[in-house]
Design a protein around this motif. Structure first.
Motif, PDB file in Angstrom:
ATOM      1  N   ALA A 106      37.705  60.938  -0.916  1.00  0.00           N
ATOM      2  CA  ALA A 106      36.463  60.897  -1.138  1.00  0.00           C
ATOM      3  C   ALA A 106      35.439  59.994  -0.180  1.00  0.00           C
ATOM      4  N   SER A 107      36.147  58.997  -0.045  1.00  0.00           N
ATOM      5  CA  SER A 107      35.473  57.766   0.796  1.00  0.00           C
ATOM      6  C   SER A 107      35.610  58.291   2.344  1.00  0.00           C
ATOM      7  N   LYS A 108      36.388  58.851   2.784  1.00  0.00           N
ATOM      8  CA  LYS A 108      36.498  59.779   4.094  1.00  0.00           C
ATOM      9  C   LYS A 108      35.399  60.721   4.329  1.00  0.00           C
ATOM     10  N   MET A 109      35.076  61.524   3.287  1.00  0.00           N
ATOM     11  CA  MET A 109      34.244  62.802   3.204  1.00  0.00           C
ATOM     12  C   MET A 109      32.833  62.366   3.061  1.00  0.00           C
ATOM     13  N   ILE A 110      32.489  60.946   2.668  1.00  0.00           N
ATOM     14  CA  ILE A 110      31.090  60.709   2.639  1.00  0.00           C
ATOM     15  C   ILE A 110      30.158  61.173   3.850  1.00  0.00           C
ATOM     16  N   PRO A 111      30.616  60.765   5.044  1.00  0.00           N
ATOM     17  CA  PRO A 111      29.946  60.939   6.304  1.00  0.00           C
ATOM     18  C   PRO A 111      29.303  62.603   6.547  1.00  0.00           C
ATOM     19  N   GLN A 112      30.281  63.386   5.965  1.00  0.00           N
ATOM     20  CA  GLN A 112      29.919  64.908   5.952  1.00  0.00           C
ATOM     21  C   GLN A 112      29.017  65.176   4.743  1.00  0.00           C
ATOM     22  N   TYR A 113      28.882  64.333   3.734  1.00  0.00           N
ATOM     23  CA  TYR A 113      28.044  64.614   2.496  1.00  0.00           C
ATOM     24  C   TYR A 113      27.170  63.576   2.261  1.00  0.00           C
ATOM     25  N   PRO A 114      26.067  63.169   3.032  1.00  0.00           N
ATOM     26  CA  PRO A 114      25.443  61.863   2.892  1.00  0.00           C
ATOM     27  C   PRO A 114      24.632  61.983   1.561  1.00  0.00           C
ATOM     28  N   ALA A 115      24.301  63.100   1.140  1.00  0.00           N
ATOM     29  CA  ALA A 115      23.521  63.373  -0.186  1.00  0.00           C
ATOM     30  C   ALA A 115      24.307  63.116  -1.553  1.00  0.00           C
ATOM     31  N   SER A 116      25.659  63.014  -1.327  1.00  0.00           N
ATOM     32  CA  SER A 116      26.650  62.993  -2.369  1.00  0.00           C
ATOM     33  C   SER A 116      26.306  61.557  -3.217  1.00  0.00           C
ATOM     34  N   ILE A 117      26.696  61.751  -4.501  1.00  0.00           N
ATOM     35  CA  ILE A 117      26.438  60.620  -5.385  1.00  0.00           C
ATOM     36  C   ILE A 117      27.254  59.515  -5.162  1.00  0.00           C
ATOM     37  N   LEU A 118      28.305  59.641  -4.472  1.00  0.00           N
ATOM     38  CA  LEU A 118      29.379  58.679  -4.166  1.00  0.00           C
ATOM     39  C   LEU A 118      28.829  57.995  -2.903  1.00  0.00           C
TER      40      LEU A 118
END
Length: 199
Positions: A106-118
């Protein structure tokens, strides 16, 4: 002071003539389900309790007795190979669904999904990812949809080997019908219809 491994629960039962439970949460749940249902209705079948946390384990009870294995670690299903990645590398259930794996991915995926709640959480933990799943977060859904399919493969393997009466899975997982249905859809792909009877 013996260096030999032995079942201390069984030794204490001999001395005190009452059940002594020393096997951990996954096995305690198996004892619970065994006592909850009438033993003669379950007969000689198996009860499996899958516990998903920082590793994935399975309590295995057959005819009222916990199966401990040679060194007390029977049920270490996190090491089952449940698929392969795009490069063909084998994936274990732990590498897909264990809490540490989910949080790390999840931490590694954040740059691909900047609108994520995480993305707004400084240090993500497993409860954050589960809460995000309930809010239809794309990162959480991708991880747990994939995890549910791999869990379904593992459960299919266990059904084909042990044909249990009851299987439970719990702990660090989304508690939703969507997650459960994704698991069951994959189980149905792995097990012949004559064996499968899901309630």
């Amino acid at each position: 002071e013996s260096s030999d491994l032995f079942d201390i629960g069984r030794e204490l039962e001999k001395k005190y003539t009452v059940p002594i439970l020393v096997n951990g949460a996954r096995n305690f749940h198996s004892y619970y389900y065994w006592s909850k249902y009438e033993k003669d209705k379950i007969g000689h079948s198996a009860i499996l309790n899958i516990n998903v946390s920082y590793t994935i384990e399975c309590g295995i009870m057959i005819n009222g007795e916990i199966i401990l294995g040679a060194c007390g670690l029977a049920g270490n299903i996190g090491e089952l190979i449940t698929g392969h990645d795009e490069a063909g590398k084998r994936q274990t259930l732990n590498s897909i669904l264990a809490s540490t794996s989910i949080v790390e991915k999840a931490s590694k995926m954040i740059p691909q999904y900047p609108a994520s709640i995480l993305a707004s959480i400084e240090k993500i933990n497993i409860r954050d990812v589960i809460a995000a799943y309930y809010k239809n977060d794309p990162i959480a859904h991708k991880l747990y949809d994939d995890g549910a399919k791999h869990l379904g493969v593992a459960i299919g393997i266990l059904i084909n080997i042990l044909n249990p009466s009851i299987i439970t899975f719990a702990d660090e997982l989304p508690n939703s019908s969507e997650f459960v249905n994704t698991v069951l859809d994959e189980v149905k792909q792995q097990v012949c219809p004559e064996v499968l009877n899901i309630t």
